[in-house]
Write a protein that holds these residues in place. Sequence first.
Motif, PDB file in Angstrom:
ATOM      1  N   GLY A 231      41.939  -8.898 -33.948  1.00  0.00           N
ATOM      2  CA  GLY A 231      42.544 -10.223 -33.929  1.00  0.00           C
ATOM      3  C   GLY A 231      41.507 -11.298 -34.191  1.00  0.00           C
ATOM      4  O   GLY A 231      40.514 -11.396 -33.471  1.00  0.00           O
TER       5      GLY A 231
ATOM      6  N   LEU B 115      41.260  -6.302 -27.504  1.00  0.00           N
ATOM      7  CA  LEU B 115      42.575  -6.573 -28.092  1.00  0.00           C
ATOM      8  C   LEU B 115      42.837  -8.072 -27.990  1.00  0.00           C
ATOM      9  O   LEU B 115      43.247  -8.575 -26.949  1.00  0.00           O
TER      10      LEU B 115
ATOM     11  N   THR C 199      44.926  -9.765 -30.029  1.00  0.00           N
ATOM     12  CA  THR C 199      46.129 -10.022 -30.811  1.00  0.00           C
ATOM     13  C   THR C 199      47.166 -10.723 -29.934  1.00  0.00           C
ATOM     14  O   THR C 199      47.023 -10.788 -28.713  1.00  0.00           O
TER      15      THR C 199
ATOM     16  N   SER D 182      49.683  -6.685 -29.005  1.00  0.00           N
ATOM     17  CA  SER D 182      48.907  -5.864 -28.079  1.00  0.00           C
ATOM     18  C   SER D 182      49.822  -4.896 -27.324  1.00  0.00           C
ATOM     19  O   SER D 182      49.462  -3.735 -27.097  1.00  0.00           O
TER      20      SER D 182
ATOM     21  N   LEU E 207      49.554  -0.778 -27.042  1.00  0.00           N
ATOM     22  CA  LEU E 207      49.411  -0.127 -25.735  1.00  0.00           C
ATOM     23  C   LEU E 207      50.578   0.811 -25.441  1.00  0.00           C
ATOM     24  O   LEU E 207      50.395   1.843 -24.795  1.00  0.00           O
TER      25      LEU E 207
ATOM     26  N   TRP F 150      48.932   0.602 -18.068  1.00  0.00           N
ATOM     27  CA  TRP F 150      49.255   0.028 -19.366  1.00  0.00           C
ATOM     28  C   TRP F 150      50.735  -0.314 -19.465  1.00  0.00           C
ATOM     29  O   TRP F 150      51.107  -1.315 -20.079  1.00  0.00           O
TER      30      TRP F 150
ATOM     31  N   ALA G 292      41.567  -7.010 -22.966  1.00  0.00           N
ATOM     32  CA  ALA G 292      42.504  -7.868 -23.686  1.00  0.00           C
ATOM     33  C   ALA G 292      42.020  -9.312 -23.639  1.00  0.00           C
ATOM     34  O   ALA G 292      41.369  -9.741 -22.683  1.00  0.00           O
TER      35      ALA G 292
END
Length: 480
Positions: free
Chosen positions: A12, A283, A285, A290, A294, A311, A441
Amino acid sequence: MVNRAPHVAVVGGGWAGLAAAVAACQRGWRVTLLEASPHWGGRARRVASRIGPLDNGQHILIGAYHATLGLLTTLGVPLDQALQRVPMALAYPDGGGMRVPRWTRTLPRPAHAVGLAAGLLGAQGWTWRERGAALARLVRWQLAGWRCAPLATVAELCVGLPPRVVADWVEPLAVAALNTPIQQASGAVWLRVLHDALHGPAPAPYAPSDLLLPRADLGTLLPDAATRWLAERGATLRRRARVTRLQAIAAAVSASDHGNADAPAWRLTVAQGDPVQADAVVLATPAWASARLLQALAADPGCPPGWEARWTTWVSRALALQHAPIATVWLAPPPGWTWRWPTPMLALRHHPERAPAQFVFARAGATPGADWRLACVVSAPDPAWHGRAADLAAAVQRQVRQALALPDAQVLATVVEQRATFACTPGLARPWTVLGPTLVAAGDHVEGPYPATLEGAVRSGLHAVEALDAALTPGFWPRL
């Protein structure tokens, strides 16, 4: 000689991903930055149009955005040239509204609330009763430590305030900061933003409440500078590189080189491009992108033991976020017209249907004597406007013609960012940063003190790399 530094893949290329990539490079890590689209910048970027480059939305900074200002400084962006500094103001075309006096810039940080108090006491168009009520409410919030009940809305914090104070001061500020109507907006987040604007750290010479308006397009402000900086330091930059799958694999380097022996490395499958193998992944995005990665990772037979449930919870939080659009209607005043107000941003009297824009920004032409452009912002437009961009633009055109006493103003373009922001509601459970020992993230949707702002995005990218820094240190293993 083989470079045994950790290899981090940042997925990203928005402001969070760019911030994370820069922070990783600063630590000496090898970085690969992957962006699915043809452009850098995510939801704060330059877009091409038939009339030249435009921003996809109008974003402002404040002096308290120390993470963003620090990142720009690292990239060599001259802040005094890139940003126009003006005192906090919510001025209206008719001369009404609130302005923080310039003399308050010299006050020490603990006294910056005095500036806002002075602005409220000097608000044009208000009665003394209204000014006193606004100041009393500000003092009450400060005495409460800028805290409120977790489930309180901004509207509930304003119960008892005169309607004009709410309409002229609280509502436009809350919409600008939280992008959520005050009846649904989080009071706790609103108070946090207000606190930081008055008491937060700000690099010299800025006051935390200063409004910092980009002089050029958003692409020039950060994405261009960041990608240039990264390329000069050997980072691999790939656009049109959409990651379609994450797969945990055996560690690519030994624990004696760095990191924890049990921490997995990663293989990233990229559409229309070579796969990437990395020791860690950021991550960065959007929440829904994301979540998609996941979900597939949790269903993979090679999923690291114990992480599937974690997750799955993260995905449910990400998908529960309610997103809203932001529209920018670009208008062209008649030739020879000049912006006559002291600041390049004005608040507008707002009505969801008749007058949908909340702010108008003046952009001078690139060359002396060039015509002006007006960027009119409709934040979280009424759902009735969905799919009716032309009608929305016409309504904004009528609104601005009347508000600015313009004999004519032609619509140049309408840019709608469909999922520009998430609704910042009370008690909102946002997804967190650490997804695994080498998987983190980032993004303005990730858990943090700020709503969907540039500062929130940048902070999340920096925080994600800090978490990886710990994960790539021997002996670290987050407990489930």
